[in-house]
Write a protein that holds these residues in place. Structure first.
Motif, PDB file in Angstrom:
ATOM      1  N   GLN A   1       0.855  -1.187   0.000  1.00 49.09           N
ATOM      2  CA  GLN A   1       0.000   0.000   0.000  1.00 49.09           C
ATOM      3  C   GLN A   1       0.891   1.236   0.000  1.00 49.09           C
ATOM      4  OE1 GLN A   1      -3.426  -0.269  -0.007  1.00 49.09           O
ATOM      5  NE2 GLN A   1      -3.560   1.947  -0.341  1.00 49.09           N
ATOM      6  N   VAL A   2       0.583   2.202  -0.873  1.00 46.11           N
ATOM      7  CA  VAL A   2       1.423   3.382  -1.045  1.00 46.11           C
ATOM      8  C   VAL A   2       0.612   4.638  -0.721  1.00 46.11           C
ATOM      9  CG1 VAL A   2       2.909   4.660  -2.645  1.00 46.11           C
ATOM     10  CG2 VAL A   2       2.662   2.171  -2.893  1.00 46.11           C
ATOM     11  N   SER A   3       1.223   5.563  -0.017  1.00 44.63           N
ATOM     12  CA  SER A   3       0.569   6.850   0.261  1.00 44.63           C
ATOM     13  C   SER A   3       0.391   7.619  -1.042  1.00 44.63           C
ATOM     14  CB  SER A   3       1.437   7.664   1.226  1.00 44.63           C
ATOM     15  OG  SER A   3       0.999   9.004   1.281  1.00 44.63           O
ATOM     16  N   VAL A   4      -0.852   7.961  -1.376  1.00 43.78           N
ATOM     17  CA  VAL A   4      -1.128   8.619  -2.653  1.00 43.78           C
ATOM     18  C   VAL A   4      -0.623  10.061  -2.679  1.00 43.78           C
ATOM     19  CG1 VAL A   4      -3.087   7.183  -3.252  1.00 43.78           C
ATOM     20  CG2 VAL A   4      -3.452   9.231  -1.864  1.00 43.78           C
ATOM     21  N   SER A   5      -0.396  10.653  -1.514  1.00 45.12           N
ATOM     22  CA  SER A   5       0.071  12.038  -1.477  1.00 45.12           C
ATOM     23  C   SER A   5       1.589  12.153  -1.602  1.00 45.12           C
ATOM     24  CB  SER A   5      -0.382  12.704  -0.172  1.00 45.12           C
ATOM     25  OG  SER A   5       0.188  12.050   0.946  1.00 45.12           O
ATOM     26  N   SER A   6       2.284  11.023  -1.602  1.00 41.82           N
ATOM     27  CA  SER A   6       3.744  11.027  -1.672  1.00 41.82           C
ATOM     28  C   SER A   6       4.218  11.102  -3.118  1.00 41.82           C
ATOM     29  CB  SER A   6       4.303   9.762  -1.019  1.00 41.82           C
ATOM     30  OG  SER A   6       3.918   8.614  -1.765  1.00 41.82           O
TER      31      SER A   6
ATOM     32  N   LEU B   1      10.271   9.802   5.807  1.00 47.02           N
ATOM     33  CA  LEU B   1       8.933   9.334   6.147  1.00 47.02           C
ATOM     34  C   LEU B   1       8.696   7.972   5.497  1.00 47.02           C
ATOM     35  CD1 LEU B   1       6.667  12.464   5.564  1.00 47.02           C
ATOM     36  CD2 LEU B   1       7.271  11.447   7.767  1.00 47.02           C
ATOM     37  N   ALA B   2       7.968   7.103   6.189  1.00 44.95           N
ATOM     38  CA  ALA B   2       7.493   5.863   5.564  1.00 44.95           C
ATOM     39  C   ALA B   2       6.302   6.210   4.676  1.00 44.95           C
ATOM     40  CB  ALA B   2       7.080   4.854   6.628  1.00 44.95           C
ATOM     41  N   VAL B   3       6.338   5.765   3.419  1.00 45.43           N
ATOM     42  CA  VAL B   3       5.254   6.088   2.478  1.00 45.43           C
ATOM     43  C   VAL B   3       4.689   4.848   1.788  1.00 45.43           C
ATOM     44  CG1 VAL B   3       6.009   8.461   2.067  1.00 45.43           C
ATOM     45  CG2 VAL B   3       6.916   6.611   0.626  1.00 45.43           C
ATOM     46  N   ALA B   4       5.201   3.641   2.137  1.00 47.99           N
ATOM     47  CA  ALA B   4       4.648   2.403   1.581  1.00 47.99           C
ATOM     48  C   ALA B   4       4.867   1.283   2.592  1.00 47.99           C
ATOM     49  CB  ALA B   4       5.304   2.065   0.242  1.00 47.99           C
TER      50      ALA B   4
END
Length: 236
Positions: free
Chosen positions: A150-155, A183-186
């Motif tokens: 899962q990946v942060s869409v704002s990153s 930051l962790a983004v996934a």
């Protein structure tokens, strides 16, 4: 428009061709091909002499920290797990210095697998020396089991690959403590960090999988091409 020069970190070890065995600078061609497809010009960086790092940073437009042998535990103040194999101190020293110089110069950086770990340790973070023992399962180390990420869409990462990635990316180490500014983004479904990003940097991204192999599949950009496109665009 001229192609931006993208440095690619490499191995330095014995190799064989014809009847000769010699020390050689080695880099899988998949990295160079991915950079070339994205519009960059790849330049292989031998991990021999750290004195050249300042010149690399001045002359290059971006850096790819590639996969390979795991980062030695001594670099982040831990004990080397014998199951992790022998570290490569010369490569660790070179790439950690290269990553720090690139971050300081705001040079775009993409860390892949080991390269993500290098970026994290360069920023003062630490790693889990042997992940299967901590998790009590081998799913992250199974080459036949895809990671569902899962990946942060704002990153920056999310904008390049979408909100979900499925990739085969076996690894036995992982991020424990994030380095300064990261930051962790996934994340995998068990919350192991699979992607990191440097705040306030033009492009500082690390991923646990291998986008250069074109094995990921997401909801938008899909395979690794989107990530290399983003790196080269930032390098321009």
């Amino acid at each position: 428009m001229s192609r931006p020069l993208i440095g690619v970190s490499a191995y330095y070890e014995a190799a064989r061709w014809d009847d000769y065995v010699r020390e050689a600078v080695l880099s899988p061609p998949s990295y160079a091909r991915a950079i070339e497809r994205a519009g960059g010009a790849p330049v292989v960086l031998p991990p021999i002499n750290g004195h050249a790092i300042a010149d690399y940073v001045r002359g290059l437009s971006g850096i790819v920290l590639t996969g390979g042998t795991e980062v030695g535990a001594a670099t982040y103040g831990d004990e080397q797990d014998p199951r992790a194999g022998e570290p490569q101190p010369h490569r660790d020293r070179f790439e950690l210095a290269l990553a720090r110089a690139a971050v300081q110069a705001d040079l775009p950086v993409l860390g892949i697998a080991r390269g993500m770990h290098v970026l994290n340790v360069a920023q003062g973070g630490s790693l889990i020396p042997w992940l299967p023992e901590m998790l009590e399962h081998e799913r992250h180390n199974d080459p036949g089991v895809p990671h569902r990420i899962q990946v942060s869409v704002s990153s920056k990462l999310g904008k390049a690959v979408g909100d979900r990635v499925e990739a085969v990316a076996p690894h036995t180490q992982s991020v424990r403590r994030l380095g300064a500014g990261l930051l962790a983004v996934a994340w995998a479904d068990d919350q192991i960090v699979e992607g990191i990003e440097l705040q306030g940097h033009r492009f500082g991204v690390g991923v646990q999988w291998h986008p250069e192999r074109e094995t990921g599949s997401g909801t938008s950009a899909g395979t690794g091409s989107g990530l290399f496109d983003a790196l080269v665009e930032a390098a321009r």
